[in-house]
Each structure stands twice: as C-alpha cells, then as structure tokens.
Motif scaffolding. Structure first.
Motif, PDB file in Angstrom:
ATOM      1  N   ILE A 507      28.761   3.430 -32.918  1.00 48.92           N
ATOM      2  CA  ILE A 507      27.752   2.386 -32.717  1.00 48.92           C
ATOM      3  C   ILE A 507      27.927   1.267 -33.738  1.00 48.92           C
ATOM      4  O   ILE A 507      27.899   0.079 -33.396  1.00 48.92           O
ATOM      5  N   ALA A 508      28.108   1.636 -35.012  1.00 47.42           N
ATOM      6  CA  ALA A 508      28.251   0.628 -36.062  1.00 47.42           C
ATOM      7  C   ALA A 508      29.483  -0.236 -35.847  1.00 47.42           C
ATOM      8  O   ALA A 508      29.443  -1.462 -36.008  1.00 47.42           O
ATOM      9  N   VAL A 509      30.612   0.396 -35.477  1.00 44.86           N
ATOM     10  CA  VAL A 509      31.842  -0.362 -35.229  1.00 44.86           C
ATOM     11  C   VAL A 509      31.683  -1.231 -33.983  1.00 44.86           C
ATOM     12  O   VAL A 509      32.057  -2.410 -33.980  1.00 44.86           O
ATOM     13  N   GLY A 510      31.122  -0.670 -32.922  1.00 44.37           N
ATOM     14  CA  GLY A 510      30.967  -1.424 -31.684  1.00 44.37           C
ATOM     15  C   GLY A 510      30.039  -2.610 -31.815  1.00 44.37           C
ATOM     16  O   GLY A 510      30.266  -3.661 -31.206  1.00 44.37           O
ATOM     17  N   LEU A 511      28.985  -2.468 -32.634  1.00 47.42           N
ATOM     18  CA  LEU A 511      28.055  -3.577 -32.847  1.00 47.42           C
ATOM     19  C   LEU A 511      28.615  -4.634 -33.791  1.00 47.42           C
ATOM     20  O   LEU A 511      28.030  -5.709 -33.927  1.00 47.42           O
ATOM     21  N   GLY A 512      29.726  -4.340 -34.437  1.00 50.46           N
ATOM     22  CA  GLY A 512      30.327  -5.305 -35.363  1.00 50.46           C
ATOM     23  C   GLY A 512      29.567  -5.439 -36.659  1.00 50.46           C
ATOM     24  O   GLY A 512      29.582  -6.507 -37.281  1.00 50.46           O
ATOM     25  N   LEU A 513      28.908  -4.366 -37.106  1.00 52.11           N
ATOM     26  CA  LEU A 513      28.136  -4.427 -38.347  1.00 52.11           C
ATOM     27  C   LEU A 513      29.056  -4.511 -39.551  1.00 52.11           C
ATOM     28  O   LEU A 513      30.195  -4.062 -39.517  1.00 52.11           O
ATOM     29  N   ASP A 514      28.533  -5.099 -40.607  1.00 49.60           N
ATOM     30  CA  ASP A 514      29.329  -5.252 -41.811  1.00 49.60           C
ATOM     31  C   ASP A 514      29.211  -4.050 -42.741  1.00 49.60           C
ATOM     32  O   ASP A 514      30.107  -3.790 -43.536  1.00 49.60           O
ATOM     33  N   TYR A 515      28.108  -3.333 -42.641  1.00 50.34           N
ATOM     34  CA  TYR A 515      27.895  -2.169 -43.496  1.00 50.34           C
ATOM     35  C   TYR A 515      27.298  -1.044 -42.670  1.00 50.34           C
ATOM     36  O   TYR A 515      26.581  -1.278 -41.695  1.00 50.34           O
ATOM     37  N   VAL A 516      27.589   0.179 -43.079  1.00 45.34           N
ATOM     38  CA  VAL A 516      27.003   1.339 -42.432  1.00 45.34           C
ATOM     39  C   VAL A 516      26.565   2.308 -43.526  1.00 45.34           C
ATOM     40  O   VAL A 516      27.288   2.555 -44.489  1.00 45.34           O
ATOM     41  N   LYS A 517      25.360   2.819 -43.383  1.00 42.98           N
ATOM     42  CA  LYS A 517      24.787   3.731 -44.372  1.00 42.98           C
ATOM     43  C   LYS A 517      24.568   5.077 -43.693  1.00 42.98           C
ATOM     44  O   LYS A 517      23.758   5.206 -42.796  1.00 42.98           O
ATOM     45  N   LEU A 518      25.334   6.084 -44.134  1.00 42.68           N
ATOM     46  CA  LEU A 518      25.332   7.377 -43.467  1.00 42.68           C
ATOM     47  C   LEU A 518      24.833   8.506 -44.356  1.00 42.68           C
ATOM     48  O   LEU A 518      24.878   9.665 -43.958  1.00 42.68           O
ATOM     49  N   GLY A 519      24.386   8.203 -45.588  1.00 40.63           N
ATOM     50  CA  GLY A 519      23.871   9.246 -46.470  1.00 40.63           C
ATOM     51  C   GLY A 519      24.892   9.704 -47.484  1.00 40.63           C
ATOM     52  O   GLY A 519      25.901   9.039 -47.745  1.00 40.63           O
ATOM     53  N   GLY A 520      24.626  10.874 -48.072  1.00 36.73           N
ATOM     54  CA  GLY A 520      25.507  11.423 -49.095  1.00 36.73           C
ATOM     55  C   GLY A 520      26.680  12.183 -48.501  1.00 36.73           C
ATOM     56  O   GLY A 520      26.791  12.366 -47.282  1.00 36.73           O
ATOM     57  N   LEU A 521      27.554  12.648 -49.394  1.00 39.74           N
ATOM     58  CA  LEU A 521      28.782  13.314 -48.961  1.00 39.74           C
ATOM     59  C   LEU A 521      28.626  14.829 -49.018  1.00 39.74           C
ATOM     60  O   LEU A 521      29.363  15.534 -49.719  1.00 39.74           O
ATOM     61  N   SER A 522      27.666  15.348 -48.284  1.00 38.14           N
ATOM     62  CA  SER A 522      27.511  16.787 -48.161  1.00 38.14           C
ATOM     63  C   SER A 522      26.816  17.085 -46.839  1.00 38.14           C
ATOM     64  O   SER A 522      26.084  16.252 -46.306  1.00 38.14           O
ATOM     65  N   GLY A 523      27.082  18.267 -46.305  1.00 39.07           N
ATOM     66  CA  GLY A 523      26.489  18.653 -45.029  1.00 39.07           C
ATOM     67  C   GLY A 523      27.407  18.309 -43.869  1.00 39.07           C
ATOM     68  O   GLY A 523      27.950  17.211 -43.793  1.00 39.07           O
ATOM     69  N   ALA A 524      27.576  19.268 -42.971  1.00 40.69           N
ATOM     70  CA  ALA A 524      28.497  19.088 -41.846  1.00 40.69           C
ATOM     71  C   ALA A 524      28.081  17.927 -40.950  1.00 40.69           C
ATOM     72  O   ALA A 524      28.928  17.192 -40.430  1.00 40.69           O
ATOM     73  N   GLU A 525      26.766  17.733 -40.769  1.00 41.80           N
ATOM     74  CA  GLU A 525      26.313  16.691 -39.856  1.00 41.80           C
ATOM     75  C   GLU A 525      26.641  15.304 -40.387  1.00 41.80           C
ATOM     76  O   GLU A 525      27.017  14.413 -39.624  1.00 41.80           O
ATOM     77  N   ARG A 526      26.483  15.115 -41.698  1.00 40.54           N
ATOM     78  CA  ARG A 526      26.805  13.801 -42.270  1.00 40.54           C
ATOM     79  C   ARG A 526      28.318  13.591 -42.353  1.00 40.54           C
ATOM     80  O   ARG A 526      28.815  12.509 -42.061  1.00 40.54           O
ATOM     81  N   MET A 527      29.051  14.631 -42.747  1.00 41.45           N
ATOM     82  CA  MET A 527      30.491  14.460 -42.875  1.00 41.45           C
ATOM     83  C   MET A 527      31.145  14.231 -41.513  1.00 41.45           C
ATOM     84  O   MET A 527      32.205  13.599 -41.433  1.00 41.45           O
ATOM     85  N   ALA A 528      30.529  14.727 -40.435  1.00 39.44           N
ATOM     86  CA  ALA A 528      31.069  14.449 -39.102  1.00 39.44           C
ATOM     87  C   ALA A 528      31.080  12.954 -38.833  1.00 39.44           C
ATOM     88  O   ALA A 528      32.004  12.428 -38.196  1.00 39.44           O
ATOM     89  N   LYS A 529      30.075  12.243 -39.326  1.00 44.29           N
ATOM     90  CA  LYS A 529      30.017  10.788 -39.124  1.00 44.29           C
ATOM     91  C   LYS A 529      31.104  10.088 -39.932  1.00 44.29           C
ATOM     92  O   LYS A 529      31.771   9.166 -39.444  1.00 44.29           O
ATOM     93  N   TYR A 530      31.273  10.521 -41.195  1.00 44.41           N
ATOM     94  CA  TYR A 530      32.330   9.926 -42.015  1.00 44.41           C
ATOM     95  C   TYR A 530      33.709  10.218 -41.430  1.00 44.41           C
ATOM     96  O   TYR A 530      34.590   9.342 -41.409  1.00 44.41           O
ATOM     97  N   ASN A 531      33.922  11.450 -40.956  1.00 45.09           N
ATOM     98  CA  ASN A 531      35.214  11.798 -40.357  1.00 45.09           C
ATOM     99  C   ASN A 531      35.472  10.980 -39.095  1.00 45.09           C
ATOM    100  O   ASN A 531      36.620  10.600 -38.814  1.00 45.09           O
ATOM    101  N   ARG A 532      34.427  10.719 -38.324  1.00 42.81           N
ATOM    102  CA  ARG A 532      34.598   9.889 -37.136  1.00 42.81           C
ATOM    103  C   ARG A 532      34.972   8.463 -37.519  1.00 42.81           C
ATOM    104  O   ARG A 532      35.811   7.837 -36.862  1.00 42.81           O
ATOM    105  N   MET A 533      34.394   7.967 -38.612  1.00 36.19           N
ATOM    106  CA  MET A 533      34.740   6.628 -39.080  1.00 36.19           C
ATOM    107  C   MET A 533      36.219   6.559 -39.475  1.00 36.19           C
ATOM    108  O   MET A 533      36.915   5.575 -39.182  1.00 36.19           O
ATOM    109  N   ILE A 534      36.709   7.611 -40.133  1.00 34.78           N
ATOM    110  CA  ILE A 534      38.124   7.662 -40.505  1.00 34.78           C
ATOM    111  C   ILE A 534      39.000   7.660 -39.253  1.00 34.78           C
ATOM    112  O   ILE A 534      40.022   6.952 -39.184  1.00 34.78           O
TER     113      ILE A 534
END
Length: 557
Positions: A507-534
């Motif tokens: 969603i963040a990439v598709g909307l062309g946002l300049d920043y995305v805030k996904l939380g801290g670097l722990s927990g499978a649910e949050r890291m899934a978002k960071y891994n998808r960004m990679i």
C-alpha cells in the motif's frame, strides 16, 4: 490426415491433434460456433508451442467470463496480542468454479488507546465490535457485493462507504430518539476528557510554575472523542481483500495495482518509502513515570536500502539493550520489548531516553544527526487532564500548553538530531502549535495524525501527517487522502496493535508515500511487513524501475 495445409507433425503430435480435431468437430455440432475453435487451431499451428494442451487451455481461459464476486466470508481471528480481530475473505467464480481469492484484516482498536482501566470491559467491547463486523461481512455486505466485479475498486468502495454511512446515521437517529424520549437532562452534559487521564501520584509537583488564571480561563474545551462504530473494521478489511483479489486476477503485484488506481496507469518508476523504525517506547503503558514520549523513532539517512537500514537499527538496538542491562543506576530498567515491537524503558524525564540513544550511537560509531535522525511521537492528546487544563507528561508532573512549548524547544535545542515531533499538542491548542512552529523554524517538522481528521482545517506549522489504515478506511479513501497531501504522508498501523497484513508495504509503495512507519524490529507480524518491503525493493531493482533518491528526495527531514 491433413487440415487446410497445416505443417506436418511427428506421429505423436499427429495423434494429439487428431484427438483435438475430433473433439472440435463434436463442439461444432453441439454449439454451432466453429470459428472459435478454428481460430485457436490456426494460432496453435503457427506458434507451434511445446505444450499443445496447455496453450489451448490458456486460450480458452481468456475467453471465459471475467471473475465475479460469489461471496464474502468474515471470520474472527486473533492478533499478536491475543486480541480478537476480523478477517475478510473474498470468493470469486473463476472458469465456472468458485475459488478463494484473498483475505485481509485491518487494525480495529476500540476507543482512545486502551484508556479504560477495566480491561475486561474493554475486551467485551472489542468482542462486540468484531462480532458485528463478522455479521456485516457474512450478511449484508455479502449480499451487496455478490455478482460485482472485484476489478472496479471505486464502485466497491463506494458501496461499502454508503453502507457504513447508512448504518452510522441509523444509529445516530436512534440515539437522538432515545434522548428525546428520556427528556432533557437535569444538568448540562459534560463531555468526558479524551482519553481518561491516569490519577496523579505526586501532588506536590502539580502546581509548580503556576501562572495566572488567564490561560486557564481561555483553555479550549476538548473535542468529543472520535467514535469507533461497532463493525467498522469490516469495511476496511473487505476493501483491502477486494483490492488484493483484483491484483491477483490481473496477475500484478498489489503495489502496482494500487499505483494504477491512483495514477490511472502504472508509473514508469517506483520509489521505496523511507522506513521509520520505532527504537524506544516510554508511553503510559510502559514502566516508569515518563508518559510524554510514546515512541522514539529512528529516521535513517535517505538513499539506503531497506535491508541496510534494518541491519544498522538492529545493531543499535543491541547496544542500547547492553547499556540498559549493564547500568547500575537504572536497575529497574532492564531491557524488555513492548507491544510496539520496540524496547520499553522506565524513565522519569524525556532527556533520559535521548541520552541512551546518544550513548549507543557513540559506542556503535554512528553519527547521530548525520547518518540517523530522530522523531518523537509525543501522543500529547492522550496526556491531557482537561479538568486542570494541563498535560501530564510524567506521573505527577503537569505542564500547561505554554510550558510544554518551552519544554519542546529546550529538547530540540539540546538534541539537534530530533527533527520531527508527532502530535505535540491536542488539535484544540492552535496557539501553541503556531508558537512552537515559529520557535523551532525549519530545524524540526511538526506532524499530526490525519486518520480521523482528513477534512479538518490545517494546523499551523504542520508539514506532514500520519495516516493509519484502520476501521472504515477504504483503499479509495487512502488514495484520495494521499492525493490531497502528496509527498508528506506517513503510513503506519496503530502503535500498540500489530496486524498480520504484510500488504501495508504494498500500500505504501503503491500510494507513492515518502515514509512508512511499521513499528519496531521484533515480532513476526511486524517483520513480515519489513520483509515484504525488501522483496518489493529487490523486484523493482531487477526490473530496472527503482527510482533513485536523487530523482525523488524525501521532502521532510
């Protein structure tokens, strides 16, 4: 056996083609439309595919009716904290068969950040919201969207929004009717403070630095708390599930599908939003007296890959944990992780977490203020004691809006690496927003939460906004809001409630946002978002459509 001069084939292929022609002849007799088969066979012989049957299967699949929504299914699921949430699943008729296409869930927190001390009552309220959302999806929303094409996002979202508005107005009329029947109240109704402030433990420091009563007399009243309508998370969940279904039908990644919705065509290049990573949490739900800094957020230097940013942040986080666990001065401040996925610290003053980060950066060889910067999510609206007209920045420590302005200016002056303040005041304290903006100039950006106030008048000095995809927010709503605030919108879920959806990255990439805030670097649910960004970044790079930061510099920090 020849067929209109087509090239000769080896015996095995000849037998296959004889079988196909026999089936085609039977089809001719049954349907009377031989031209379709004839066209397919002509293309088959000219292209000479290795997989004859696969080619024909794909050819006739393209002639099928476009997929239509056959039904929706809403189910109750549990999030990372074991709390009930709603998930929406979309089924479509594809090639004359019903298939499950996609599912989605959005955050649906109840009320202002778990302000109620009665957690059992809060749990019952949340269960009611989720149950209502499931009933909506399995009942009226299912009936409403049956037969609709999932590829018309605007039409689907319009129907969803109209449904929600009708339910909301029905409920409002019912409540007004009940009030009229019960008669006028004996006393003027007083709006509750939003949120409920925790009782002060230390009365001695409350009145220190007390000024004249003029400021208290002009204290603007609190706006009513934003209502969270039961079942509203069904709207956002269904909207996102339909968008994911359409992207799957079209065979395109979700971020490209959303970009095409926003720009009416997929852009030639994409850029990856700069991830803002939560480092520390000092809010009311964390140990210690300090409440003012709900989050201390790391802002990486632009131009780095997401994987590099995560690696650097993890190293810094480990050093912070080492310092906290080795310190004898803060024995109760042992390193622990909170709901935001970041380290929770027990401090009394806002300088203490900033000193910890400064020390950790020095030990790690990171140039604070050059390689990384900081943002402070103050979450001040949660700290207002409306009965006193002051913010309880720490247990027993209250500050007037003007005193809070001075406090922020002192912090920014002492820690120049702090380049953003998120929600430093309530929206009602317009004079203080303007005063702080004039005092800090361009050295620090002020940001406010835009989630519920997209149509509210702009606050003085605000340069960016936080946008969360929660409750009844549809994909079309996100596109509309980000189009109106292009280039300065942050994306994030609620701080305390992670969601299993890794679609936030798309969603963040598709909307062309300049920043995305996904939380801290722990927990499978949050890291899934960071891994998808990679994964998205690597995919764009391989396709040669990843925009460089020189062509798309971030606008804020």
């Amino acid at each position: 056996m020849s067929h209109r001069g087509f090239p000769s084939r080896v015996p095995e292929e000849q037998r296959d083609l004889d079988h196909i022609r026999s089936a085609a002849a039977e089809f001719y007799r049954a349907t009377g439309v031989p031209q379709v088969i004839e066209r397919a066979l002509n293309e088959l012989f000219f292209r000479e595919p290795e997989d004859v049957h696969g080619y024909l299967a794909n050819y006739f699949t393209n002639l099928c009716a476009p997929p239509r929504i056959s039904r929706l299914k809403g189910r109750e699921v549990y999030d990372a904290r074991g709390q009930l949430s709603i998930e929406a699943e979309v089924f479509c008729i594809v090639c004359n068969q019903e298939k499950s296409m996609s599912s989605a869930a959005v955050s649906g927190h109840v009320g202002p950040k778990e302000a109620s001390p009665d957690w059992k009552e809060k749990g019952r309220e949340r269960a009611e919201h989720v149950m209502t959302a499931a009933q909506w999806i399995n009942g009226p929303l299912n009936n409403m969207l049956q037969g609709h094409t999932p590829c018309d996002q605007s039409d689907v979202d319009h129907l969803l929004s109209d449904f929600f508005t009708a339910r909301f107005l029905e409920d409002k009329d019912l409540r007004n009717k009940e009030k009229e029947e019960s008669g006028p109240p004996s006393e003027p109704e007083v709006l509750p403070s939003s949120p409920v402030s925790a009782p002060t433990k230390n009365k001695k420091s409350v009145d220190k630095g007390k000024k004249s009563n003029t400021a208290e007399k002009s204290f603007p009243p609190a706006e009513p708390p934003e209502p969270v309508f039961p079942g509203s998370s069904a709207i956002g969940s269904v909207s996102l599930a339909v968008a994911k279904t359409a992207a799957k039908i079209q065979g395109t990644p979700l971020y490209k599908y959303i970009a095409a919705l926003k720009n009416r065509t997929a852009p030639a290049q994409f850029h990856i939003p700069v991830p803002l990573v939560t480092l520390l949490s000092c809010g009311k739900t964390c140990p210690g007296k300090l409440s003012l800094l709900e989050e201390v957020i790391l802002i990486p230097k632009a131009g780095q890959r997401v994987k590099q940013i995560i690696t650097t942040t993890l190293e810094l986080q480990k050093e912070m944990m080492r310092i906290m666990n080795a310190s004898t001065k803060v024995g109760a401040t042992q390193a622990m992780l909170c709901d935001s996925g970041a380290l929770a610290v027990a401090y009394e003053r806002p300088e203490q977490p900033l000193d910890l980060i400064t020390e950790a950066c020095t030990n790690s060889g990171l140039a604070l203020g050059t390689e990384i910067h900081l943002a402070l999510n103050c979450a001040a609206p949660e700290l207002m004691d409306c009965s006193k007209g002051k913010y309880e920045v720490a247990t027993g420590v209250l500050k007037s809006p003007d005193e809070l302005v001075d406090m922020y200016q002192t912090l920014i002056s002492k820690y120049p690496a702090v380049v953003a303040l998120i929600d430093p005041f309530r929206r009602e304290d317009i004079d203080q927003w303007e005063k702080l903006s004039n005092g800090i100039g361009d050295s620090c950006s002020l940001l406010s939460d835009l989630t519920f106030k997209s149509k509210a008048p702009p606050l003085p000095g605000v340069r960016g906004h936080i946008l969360k995809h929660i409750h009844e927010t549809t994909v079309s709503d996100l596109i509309c809001i980000t189009s109106d605030h292009q280039g300065s919108v942050l994306m994030g879920t609620t701080c305390s409630e992670p969601c299993s959806e890794d679609s936030w990255a798309d969603i963040a990439v598709g909307l062309g946002l300049d920043y995305v805030k996904l939380g801290g670097l722990s927990g499978a649910e949050r890291m899934a978002k960071y891994n998808r960004m990679i994964s998205i970044e690597e995919e764009l790079d391989q396709q040669g459509i990843l925009a460089s930061e020189e062509k798309h510099p971030p606008p804020l920090f």
